[in-house]
Write an enzyme that holds these catalytic residues in place. Structure first.
Site, PDB file in Angstrom:
ATOM      1  CE  LYS A  46     -68.434 -28.582 -67.520  1.00 51.83           C
ATOM      2  NZ  LYS A  46     -68.369 -29.039 -65.931  1.00 51.83           N
ATOM      3  NE  ARG A  55     -61.259 -29.959 -67.129  1.00 55.79           N
ATOM      4  CZ  ARG A  55     -62.033 -30.482 -68.176  1.00 55.79           C
ATOM      5  NH1 ARG A  55     -62.972 -30.047 -68.439  1.00 55.79           N
ATOM      6  NH2 ARG A  55     -61.467 -31.628 -68.831  1.00 55.79           N
TER       7      ARG A  55
END
Length: 290
Positions: free
Chosen positions: A230, A265
């Site tokens: 991210k 995840r």
């Protein structure tokens, strides 16, 4: 506050039964979108996507998470029919090749219903049941459910996100969505919660959420952490591109593990698996007798 020593059990759907959370569980990301921030367009072909799923399972993924709509900041919404057209061929092929829990990453009840009919076991809902039909779809299916926190939509979520106490507010808001799920008939042991790192949060919010993730464990459900590649990691590394954030992802996952996260995840399965394997051995090392 200490993270829960014994994580609550979760049923990953009527077909797969329970998945042991005694060790960290990896959910491999399989995006079948042309515009995802990290791997858009790489796995739109079902055969290539299935090969990627097989590779992630070989590296240690216990769940495959298939998504057909980009939820990167600023992404525009996709129609349900187009999302179904993207995910079903991949999901069916993956299901035909392997017997692992499959998650459908969607915020639309119509997509979830189609995916569950095609063999999915889990609904990973980034909107935490914003679609009023979603609770009924999940309740009737026997599937597991991931409730992720997000304020706004992907198109608007990063427009000046503000919190007074981000960890407390995220916990409270997920607690409310957990009540909605229970009231719809979704048994609590089918539910996992996710703080939604990067979804309506600044870099400071993301870092504080991970450092105080143990607050989220007070909801009594397993915590899923999705930090993979991210933007906040890239910013911490001076602008590293998404493809070069694997080690940073592993570091954030280890931090989350020590604060109570049990499901992770990720894109870079092997790197994160090895980091978590070592970190879990340290976390659970016996103390000397006193």
């Amino acid at each position: 506050m200490l993270a829960a020593t014994h994580p609550p059990a979760v049923r990953w759907g009527h077909r797969t039964g329970a998945l042991d959370l005694g060790a960290p569980v990896l959910m491999g990301v399989l995006n079948v979108t042309p515009d995802s921030f990290s791997d858009g367009g790489l796995f739109a072909d079902p055969a290539r996507a299935a090969e990627r799923a097989e590779a992630m399972v070989a590296e240690g993924a216990a769940i495959i998470d298939i998504g057909g709509e980009s939820t990167r900041p600023g992404a525009q919404p996709l129609g349900a029919d187009e999302e179904i057209e993207r995910v079903l061929p991949v999901l069916r092929l993956v299901r035909s090749r392997m017997d692992v829990p499959i998650s459908i990453d969607t915020r639309r009840a119509a997509v979830a219903r189609a995916a569950l009919d095609a063999g999915a076991d889990i609904v990973n809902d980034v909107s935490a049941l914003a679609d009023p039909e979603m609770p009924r779809v999940v309740a009737a299916s026997g599937a597991a459910l991931v409730l992720m926190h997000m304020r706004g939509t992907p198109a608007t979520m990063q427009v000046d996100p503000m919190y007074g106490d981000v960890a407390a507010e995220v916990t409270a808001e997920l607690g409310e969505r957990l009540r909605v799920a229970r009231d719809a008939g979704i048994e609590e042991d089918r539910i996992v919660v996710d703080p939604g790192i990067g979804f309506g949060k600044t870099q400071g919010h993301n870092l504080e959420l991970i450092s105080r993730l143990d607050l989220l464990t007070t909801l009594g459900r397993p915590v899923l952490l999705g930090v993979s590649r991210k933007a906040f990691l890239g910013a911490l590394l001076g602008g590293a591109p998404a493809s070069e954030r694997g080690v940073a992802t592993a570091a954030a996952c280890v931090a989350g593990l020590f604060k109570g996260a049990r499901v992770f995840r990720v894109h870079d399965v092997r790197i994160v698996r090895e980091a978590l394997q070592v970190a879990e051995a340290i976390r659970t090392a016996p103390s000397p007798a006193t």
